[in-house]
Design a protein around this motif. Sequence first.
Motif, PDB file in Angstrom:
ATOM      1  N   TYR A  38      -7.764   2.418   0.439  1.00 61.21           N
ATOM      2  CA  TYR A  38      -7.382   2.201   1.840  1.00 61.21           C
ATOM      3  C   TYR A  38      -8.132   3.197   2.712  1.00 61.21           C
ATOM      4  O   TYR A  38      -8.726   4.157   2.204  1.00 61.21           O
ATOM      5  CB  TYR A  38      -5.869   2.377   2.027  1.00 61.21           C
TER       6      TYR A  38
ATOM      7  N   CYS B 285      -7.486   2.869   6.929  1.00 60.31           N
ATOM      8  CA  CYS B 285      -6.709   2.920   8.171  1.00 60.31           C
ATOM      9  C   CYS B 285      -5.207   2.746   7.979  1.00 60.31           C
ATOM     10  O   CYS B 285      -4.412   3.309   8.725  1.00 60.31           O
ATOM     11  CB  CYS B 285      -7.225   1.879   9.154  1.00 60.31           C
ATOM     12  N   GLY B 286      -4.813   1.911   7.036  1.00 59.31           N
ATOM     13  CA  GLY B 286      -3.384   1.629   6.847  1.00 59.31           C
ATOM     14  C   GLY B 286      -2.792   0.727   7.910  1.00 59.31           C
ATOM     15  O   GLY B 286      -1.581   0.489   7.915  1.00 59.31           O
TER      16      GLY B 286
ATOM     17  N   CYS C 185      -1.914  -3.253   2.969  1.00 57.54           N
ATOM     18  CA  CYS C 185      -1.215  -2.524   4.035  1.00 57.54           C
ATOM     19  C   CYS C 185      -0.465  -3.468   4.964  1.00 57.54           C
ATOM     20  O   CYS C 185       0.284  -3.012   5.824  1.00 57.54           O
ATOM     21  CB  CYS C 185      -2.184  -1.640   4.816  1.00 57.54           C
TER      22      CYS C 185
ATOM     23  N   LEU D 120       0.826  -1.208   0.000  1.00 61.56           N
ATOM     24  CA  LEU D 120       0.000   0.000   0.000  1.00 61.56           C
ATOM     25  C   LEU D 120       0.860   1.258   0.000  1.00 61.56           C
ATOM     26  O   LEU D 120       0.680   2.155  -0.834  1.00 61.56           O
ATOM     27  CB  LEU D 120      -0.917   0.005   1.235  1.00 61.56           C
TER      28      LEU D 120
ATOM     29  N   GLY E  31      -4.403  -2.436   9.015  1.00 53.93           N
ATOM     30  CA  GLY E  31      -4.926  -3.805   9.041  1.00 53.93           C
ATOM     31  C   GLY E  31      -6.307  -3.956   9.645  1.00 53.93           C
ATOM     32  O   GLY E  31      -6.787  -5.075   9.830  1.00 53.93           O
ATOM     33  N   ALA E  32      -6.973  -2.850   9.957  1.00 57.88           N
ATOM     34  CA  ALA E  32      -8.238  -2.950  10.683  1.00 57.88           C
ATOM     35  C   ALA E  32      -9.475  -2.878   9.790  1.00 57.88           C
ATOM     36  O   ALA E  32     -10.454  -3.591  10.026  1.00 57.88           O
ATOM     37  CB  ALA E  32      -8.310  -1.855  11.736  1.00 57.88           C
ATOM     38  N   CYS E  33      -9.472  -2.028   8.776  1.00 55.13           N
ATOM     39  CA  CYS E  33     -10.738  -1.719   8.085  1.00 55.13           C
ATOM     40  C   CYS E  33     -11.072  -2.684   6.944  1.00 55.13           C
ATOM     41  O   CYS E  33     -12.228  -2.855   6.584  1.00 55.13           O
ATOM     42  CB  CYS E  33     -10.699  -0.292   7.551  1.00 55.13           C
ATOM     43  N   GLY E  34     -10.077  -3.288   6.330  1.00 53.37           N
ATOM     44  CA  GLY E  34     -10.314  -4.212   5.212  1.00 53.37           C
ATOM     45  C   GLY E  34     -10.479  -3.534   3.868  1.00 53.37           C
ATOM     46  O   GLY E  34     -10.692  -4.207   2.850  1.00 53.37           O
ATOM     47  N   CYS E  35     -10.342  -2.209   3.805  1.00 54.02           N
ATOM     48  CA  CYS E  35     -10.561  -1.482   2.544  1.00 54.02           C
ATOM     49  C   CYS E  35      -9.480  -1.757   1.498  1.00 54.02           C
ATOM     50  O   CYS E  35      -9.682  -1.459   0.325  1.00 54.02           O
ATOM     51  CB  CYS E  35     -10.584   0.020   2.787  1.00 54.02           C
ATOM     52  N   CYS E  36      -8.327  -2.244   1.923  1.00 58.10           N
ATOM     53  CA  CYS E  36      -7.194  -2.379   0.992  1.00 58.10           C
ATOM     54  C   CYS E  36      -7.055  -3.801   0.445  1.00 58.10           C
ATOM     55  O   CYS E  36      -6.010  -4.141  -0.104  1.00 58.10           O
ATOM     56  CB  CYS E  36      -5.904  -1.951   1.689  1.00 58.10           C
TER      57      CYS E  36
HETATM   58 FE1  FES Z   1      -7.386  -0.659   6.501  1.00 53.41          FE
HETATM   59 FE2  FES Z   1      -5.489  -2.003   5.063  1.00 53.41          FE
HETATM   60  S1  FES Z   1      -6.127   0.055   4.915  1.00 53.41           S
HETATM   61  S2  FES Z   1      -6.913  -2.792   6.492  1.00 53.41           S
END
Ligand code: FES
Length: 338
Positions: free
Chosen positions: A34, A36-37, A76, A22, A39-44
């Motif tokens: 992305y 959060c960057g 990320c 990322l 590992g929490a949100c899952g957007c990436c």
């Molecule tokens: Fe949120 Fe990777 S940006 S999990």
Amino acid sequence: MPVITVNDGEAVFECRDGDNLLRAGLRAGVGLPYECGVGACGCCRGEVVEGQVDDLWPEAPGLSARDRRKGRVLTCQSRPQDDVRLHLQLDAHAVPVIRPLRRTVRLAAVRDVTHDIREFVFQADAPADFLPGQYAFLALPGVPRERAYSMANLPNEAGEWHFRIRRVAGGEATGTLFDHLAPGATAQLDGPYGLAHLRPDSPRDIVCIAGGSGLAPMLSVARGAAAHPALAGRRLDFFYGGRTPADVCGEAELASLPGYGAQVRYHAAVSDPAAAEAARWPGAVGPVHELVERTLGERLDAAEFYLAGPPPMVEALQQLLQVTHRIAPERIHFDRFF
Ligand code: FES
């Protein structure tokens, strides 16, 4: 240096030693999705179709067991071992306005904001370049993993990065920051990141809603709005939700903005009725989203929203804004750290 190819050549970039997919992509100006960057949100999420990556956090909550079975990764949390071919949907909104960089910073000053929030001022040798509302990663001495913190100030030529950080009970990073890091100590700062930044092009009134250490990015957005010529005279309502009266903060900073008391207003709510009564709190009692709805009334349907705070607060606001009031998601800005 590993070469990363996205969607059969839609984007191609190199990944420097130690970078994850990322951050390497964003440094190259690629719109990798992305929030959060960390590992929490899952957007990436993406799919590695060729090559191998190291999974930096196999238990990251952003990826389900099903995702893992299907070979999906979080960019990320993935470091390439060699060249990688990746499939994911690029996002034009994620193309960084300012490309993130790593730099060495020095702790210049600290100041208590509340009983558990402290401001840390880090000094860099080059101008501090970011958009109001963004965050950066800090790598602290002796702390194995970087942490993401939002800036509270505005971009500046002097190279100052101001963070307002809440002490986490037993937290390794905040333990180091609060108890061991003295002015003069150095750290690594990587930024800026984040998509929940001030949108000066929007013609709407501005509403900032903060809880906990979400104060920092919302202060930056409010300060940015006050300083932006295109937003002069624009109505700005700033809400802060704390559990007890001792948690409430931000009013002094808002009071220093031009137009305070007229087009710039501060509103606070305390969610613990017993604590409010014990401290004879004269203001609103209850969750901050109820105060937002009560205060704004019909103006709520015509505003641009910026949110930062604990997950229950953000979820309650999403419910209020998106479900109850059918406000388009493009008008609600926040980075999901959960
Ligand atoms: Fe949120 Fe990777 S940006 S999990």
